[in-house]
Design an enzyme around this catalytic site. Structure first.
Site, mmCIF file in Angstrom:
data_model
loop_
_atom_site.group_PDB
_atom_site.id
_atom_site.type_symbol
_atom_site.label_atom_id
_atom_site.label_comp_id
_atom_site.label_asym_id
_atom_site.label_seq_id
_atom_site.Cartn_x
_atom_site.Cartn_y
_atom_site.Cartn_z
ATOM 1 N N HIS A 24 0.993 -1.485 -0.301
ATOM 2 C CA HIS A 24 0.226 0.075 0.129
ATOM 3 C C HIS A 24 0.738 0.967 -0.166
ATOM 4 C CE1 HIS A 24 0.736 -0.181 4.383
ATOM 5 N NE2 HIS A 24 -0.021 0.302 4.454
ATOM 6 N N ASP A 30 5.701 4.978 4.963
ATOM 7 C CA ASP A 30 6.593 3.802 5.526
ATOM 8 C C ASP A 30 7.292 2.546 4.363
ATOM 9 O OD1 ASP A 30 4.323 2.968 5.845
ATOM 10 O OD2 ASP A 30 4.777 1.568 7.763
ATOM 11 N N HIS A 69 7.144 -5.174 11.114
ATOM 12 C CA HIS A 69 6.541 -4.400 11.246
ATOM 13 C C HIS A 69 5.850 -2.946 13.052
ATOM 14 C CE1 HIS A 69 3.627 -0.962 10.689
ATOM 15 N NE2 HIS A 69 4.091 -1.029 9.442
HETATM 16 ZN ZN LIG Z 1 -0.118 1.387 7.106
HETATM 17 ZN ZN LIG Z 2 2.902 0.234 7.412
#
Ligand SMILES: [Zn+2]
Ligand SMILES: [Zn+2]
Length: 302
Positions: free
Chosen positions: A64, A68, A268
């Protein structure tokens, strides 16, 4: 010999990188394929640290367009142009990816135009078939269009090299016939090709980046050998996780358990757990045993 699938974790942090954890990025290598999954800020320097060559990249899979996961793209693409990248670069991403890539090239007055880039917007199903492997995706539940990906090496029939050597037929055309399961005659003896063949099982690696927990993901990752999953929060922060479209340690472990995957790799992590990844690991391990939290530049092979 079985060709390995190699995963190099270039970045294992989340929205705010730390000294220890870079923004998200994973490089998957299999035969000639170098597939980069996400490209957070600083990814090209992580390539250097891992002694990897970005000019070998064949595909970039974007989960996406939150910063980040993509802030490293302009720098990486610029370096690829400067180093004479001469392949056609395939960039896959969710709805809106065409426009985002165009905007990136406009924004940086870069020589991005010198790159032969092929962008494909994807939402579900098989997005690439490379013969003995394929890549598929499914939509996930974040607060912008987002997808998860799986890289699957297909099951195949292989000749047992040890049994073949005993027949002492070298590179004779009979090898091809045996490989096709045919019965051939060697020195007056009938040899059944089927008895020399064994099945090399399917191998699957799934990448689930930013998303809330949902049953669709469980189905998508089913039976994966390695599930690489975000685990941004501790289970104590379930409300925050749900509000911002993320999974907790336990959410990720539930996906692994229900999806009957073989191993779970957590990435993450919120900067809160930078120094204490054990918090995330312990919570996840209580639900799904075969789990690890990887650090930047860690490698997993299968
Ligand atoms: Zn995100
Ligand atoms: Zn992220």
């Amino acid at each position: 010999m079985v060709e390995k699938i190699n995963l190099t974790f270039l970045g294992t942090g989340s929205s705010i990188p730390t000294a220890r954890r870079n923004h998200p990025a994973v490089l998957l290598r299999y035969k000639g394929e170098n597939v980069l999954v996400d490209c957070g800020e600083g990814t090209q320097r992580q390539f250097r640290k891992a002694w990897l060559n970005p000019c070998k990249i064949t595909k970039i899979l974007i989960s996406h367009w939150h910063g980040d996961h993509v802030l490293g793209l302009p720098g990486l693409l610029m370096t690829m142009v400067k180093n004479g990248y001469n392949k056609s670069l395939e960039i896959y991403g969710p709805r809106g990816t065409n426009e985002k890539v165009r905007q990136y090239f406009d924004l940086f007055a870069a020589k991005g135009q010198d790159l032969d880039v092929k962008v494909k917007e994807v939402s579900s199903g098989v997005i690439f078939d490379g013969g003995d492997f394929f890549v598929e995706c499914c939509e996930v539940d974040h607060d912008c269009p987002a997808v998860a990906y799986s890289f699957v090496v297909k099951e195949k029939a292989r000749l047992d090299k040890g049994k073949l050597a005993k027949l002492k037929i070298g590179n004779s055309p009979l090898v091809g016939e045996l490989a096709n399961g045919k019965v051939v005659t060697i020195n007056g003896k009938r040899v059944d090709g089927k008895k020399l063949i064994f099945r090399e099982g399917q191998r699957k690696v799934s990448f689930v980046m930013d998303t809330r927990y949902n049953e669709g993901i469980v189905k998508f990752v089913k039976g994966a050998d390695v599930l690489v999953s975000e685990a941004t929060h501790s289970v104590d922060e379930q409300e925050i996780a749900t509000e911002y479209g993320h999974m907790t340690s336990v959410d990720a472990a539930k996906v692994a358990k229900k999806g009957k995957v073989k191993s779970l790799v957590l990435v993450h992590l919120s900067q809160r757990y930078d120094a204490v990844p054990k918090v995330i690991l312990k919570e996840a391990a209580a639900v799904f045993k075969n789990v690890r939290v990887v650090e930047d530049l860690d490698v997993v092979e299968l």
